[in-house]
Write a protein that holds these residues in place. Structure first.
Motif, PDB file in Angstrom:
ATOM      1  N   ASP A 125       0.583   5.599 -10.884  1.00 33.88           N
ATOM      2  CA  ASP A 125      -0.276   4.416 -10.870  1.00 33.88           C
ATOM      3  C   ASP A 125       0.534   3.161 -10.576  1.00 33.88           C
ATOM      4  OD1 ASP A 125      -2.492   5.979 -11.531  1.00 33.88           O
ATOM      5  OD2 ASP A 125      -2.119   5.764 -13.684  1.00 33.88           O
ATOM      6  N   MET A 126       1.756   3.085 -11.103  1.00 36.18           N
ATOM      7  CA  MET A 126       2.605   1.929 -10.808  1.00 36.18           C
ATOM      8  C   MET A 126       2.935   1.870  -9.323  1.00 36.18           C
ATOM      9  SD  MET A 126       2.941   0.027 -13.386  1.00 36.18           S
ATOM     10  CE  MET A 126       4.027  -1.050 -12.423  1.00 36.18           C
ATOM     11  N   ASP A 127       3.197   3.035  -8.696  1.00 36.47           N
ATOM     12  CA  ASP A 127       3.412   3.048  -7.243  1.00 36.47           C
ATOM     13  C   ASP A 127       2.190   2.499  -6.527  1.00 36.47           C
ATOM     14  OD1 ASP A 127       5.911   4.164  -7.601  1.00 36.47           O
ATOM     15  OD2 ASP A 127       5.213   6.236  -7.290  1.00 36.47           O
ATOM     16  N   LEU A 128       1.008   2.868  -7.020  1.00 33.78           N
ATOM     17  CA  LEU A 128      -0.241   2.391  -6.432  1.00 33.78           C
ATOM     18  C   LEU A 128      -0.367   0.878  -6.592  1.00 33.78           C
ATOM     19  CD1 LEU A 128      -3.023   3.109  -5.175  1.00 33.78           C
ATOM     20  CD2 LEU A 128      -3.867   3.374  -7.513  1.00 33.78           C
ATOM     21  N   PHE A 129      -0.018   0.348  -7.769  1.00 31.11           N
ATOM     22  CA  PHE A 129      -0.103  -1.089  -7.988  1.00 31.11           C
ATOM     23  C   PHE A 129       0.841  -1.846  -7.050  1.00 31.11           C
ATOM     24  CE2 PHE A 129      -1.116   0.023 -12.673  1.00 31.11           C
ATOM     25  CZ  PHE A 129      -2.433   0.292 -12.340  1.00 31.11           C
ATOM     26  N   ARG A 130       2.038  -1.285  -6.833  1.00 32.98           N
ATOM     27  CA  ARG A 130       3.008  -1.982  -5.967  1.00 32.98           C
ATOM     28  C   ARG A 130       2.541  -2.023  -4.518  1.00 32.98           C
ATOM     29  NH1 ARG A 130       6.502   1.543  -9.016  1.00 32.98           N
ATOM     30  NH2 ARG A 130       7.398   0.416 -10.783  1.00 32.98           N
ATOM     31  N   THR A 131       2.047  -0.891  -4.011  1.00 33.25           N
ATOM     32  CA  THR A 131       1.589  -0.881  -2.617  1.00 33.25           C
ATOM     33  C   THR A 131       0.329  -1.738  -2.454  1.00 33.25           C
ATOM     34  OG1 THR A 131       0.333   1.176  -2.987  1.00 33.25           O
ATOM     35  CG2 THR A 131       2.589   1.376  -2.126  1.00 33.25           C
ATOM     36  N   THR A 132      -0.539  -1.732  -3.462  1.00 29.44           N
ATOM     37  CA  THR A 132      -1.737  -2.570  -3.409  1.00 29.44           C
ATOM     38  C   THR A 132      -1.363  -4.041  -3.441  1.00 29.44           C
ATOM     39  OG1 THR A 132      -3.042  -0.860  -4.521  1.00 29.44           O
ATOM     40  CG2 THR A 132      -3.924  -3.097  -4.545  1.00 29.44           C
ATOM     41  N   LEU A 133      -0.381  -4.388  -4.268  1.00 27.90           N
ATOM     42  CA  LEU A 133       0.083  -5.771  -4.329  1.00 27.90           C
ATOM     43  C   LEU A 133       0.640  -6.217  -2.980  1.00 27.90           C
ATOM     44  CD1 LEU A 133       0.782  -8.381  -5.808  1.00 27.90           C
ATOM     45  CD2 LEU A 133       2.900  -7.290  -6.596  1.00 27.90           C
ATOM     46  N   ALA A 134       1.451  -5.364  -2.342  1.00 30.27           N
ATOM     47  CA  ALA A 134       2.011  -5.719  -1.043  1.00 30.27           C
ATOM     48  C   ALA A 134       0.905  -5.972  -0.021  1.00 30.27           C
ATOM     49  CB  ALA A 134       2.944  -4.610  -0.557  1.00 30.27           C
ATOM     50  N   ALA A 135      -0.139  -5.132  -0.055  1.00 30.25           N
ATOM     51  CA  ALA A 135      -1.257  -5.308   0.877  1.00 30.25           C
ATOM     52  C   ALA A 135      -2.044  -6.571   0.560  1.00 30.25           C
ATOM     53  CB  ALA A 135      -2.171  -4.085   0.834  1.00 30.25           C
ATOM     54  N   ALA A 136      -2.236  -6.863  -0.726  1.00 29.46           N
ATOM     55  CA  ALA A 136      -2.976  -8.062  -1.112  1.00 29.46           C
ATOM     56  C   ALA A 136      -2.201  -9.323  -0.729  1.00 29.46           C
ATOM     57  CB  ALA A 136      -3.255  -8.043  -2.613  1.00 29.46           C
ATOM     58  N   GLU A 137      -0.873  -9.299  -0.925  1.00 27.01           N
ATOM     59  CA  GLU A 137      -0.053 -10.455  -0.545  1.00 27.01           C
ATOM     60  C   GLU A 137      -0.063 -10.675   0.960  1.00 27.01           C
ATOM     61  OE1 GLU A 137       3.319 -10.567  -4.081  1.00 27.01           O
ATOM     62  OE2 GLU A 137       3.616  -9.235  -2.371  1.00 27.01           O
ATOM     63  N   ALA A 138      -0.218  -9.580   1.711  1.00 32.61           N
ATOM     64  CA  ALA A 138      -0.265  -9.680   3.174  1.00 32.61           C
ATOM     65  C   ALA A 138      -1.656 -10.044   3.686  1.00 32.61           C
ATOM     66  CB  ALA A 138       0.180  -8.364   3.799  1.00 32.61           C
ATOM     67  N   GLY A 139      -2.631 -10.110   2.782  1.00 30.36           N
ATOM     68  CA  GLY A 139      -3.982 -10.481   3.181  1.00 30.36           C
ATOM     69  C   GLY A 139      -4.866  -9.330   3.592  1.00 30.36           C
ATOM     70  N   SER A 140      -4.392  -8.089   3.422  1.00 31.87           N
ATOM     71  CA  SER A 140      -5.192  -6.926   3.817  1.00 31.87           C
ATOM     72  C   SER A 140      -6.263  -6.580   2.802  1.00 31.87           C
ATOM     73  CB  SER A 140      -4.278  -5.708   4.030  1.00 31.87           C
ATOM     74  OG  SER A 140      -3.338  -5.960   5.043  1.00 31.87           O
TER      75      SER A 140
END
Length: 222
Positions: free
Chosen positions: A121-136
């Protein structure tokens, strides 16, 4: 604002035909998608629209709205449009099918916490955060998720991370896991629901979370 998260046990992940109908609703940028057949079980596409509505991914028109959509005096059997949550789920699926490189976890640890989440789940949070910061992913509380990623610490001898979230952080954790449950895997979502502190529950099956976000959301998992 207040975030109401209501949940039920059972299957959450969307089927391929449900994704297809959700995509069809999303192609209508504004206004309502008009149905030609009654909302009955024998008409597969229209029954899926009802299911998506029950999951808060689409909204069915009221009788008054159907009257307004009538053409030549004939009212459509139903009409629906995608909700904000429905668009968020489609964004999430697009992100998962081409995810960015995960952010490395913090090396330090801190024992004790109110809840625990799995390493996956932490891996999921990190990849989701990267996408959210990129505007995706536009419907993710970036600040709260940044705090979750920075505060979570590995629990020694386990594949879990400890987290003492405030209510905004808990809201974004539940939101991400709920999106994942609709897209692919509901295990992390249901596991976290079982771990929620009783002080954050109102009644048996409802969690009420107040956050500083300038919006409110209703998340329903069937």
């Amino acid at each position: 604002m207040t975030v109401h998260i209501t949940f039920w046990e059972g299957k959450v992940t969307l089927r391929s035909d449900e994704w297809a109908v959700l995509e069809s609703l999303a192609r209508k940028k504004q206004g309502w998608t008009i149905g030609e057949q009654p909302l009955e079980a024998r008409y597969r596409p229209s029954s899926i629209v009802r299911t998506l509505s029950e999951k808060s991914l689409s909204k069915l028109a009221t009788d008054r709205r159907l009257d307004a959509l009538a053409r030549d005096g004939v009212r459509p059997p139903w009409a629906a449009r995608i909700t904000r949550l429905g668009r968020s789920v489609l964004e999430y699926r697009a992100h998962q099918e081409s995810p960015p490189e995960p952010v490395p976890p913090a090396p330090t640890s801190a024992p004790g916490s109110e809840i625990n989440v799995r390493a996956v789940d932490m891996d999921l949070f990190r990849t989701t955060l990267a996408a959210a910061e990129a505007g995706s992913l536009t419907d993710i509380d970036v600040i709260a998720l940044q705090s979750v990623v920075s505060k979570a610490r590995p629990v020694p001898g386990t594949h879990r991370h400890a987290l003492a979230p405030d209510k905004a952080e808990l809201a974004v954790v539940l939101h991400v896991l709920f999106l994942e449950s609709l897209y692919r895997d509901a295990s992390g979502y249901h596991q976290l629901l079982r771990e929620l502190p009783m002080s954050w529950r109102r009644g048996r099956r409802q969690v009420v979370i107040r956050t500083p976000l300038d919006r409110s959301a209703a998340i329903t998992a069937l």
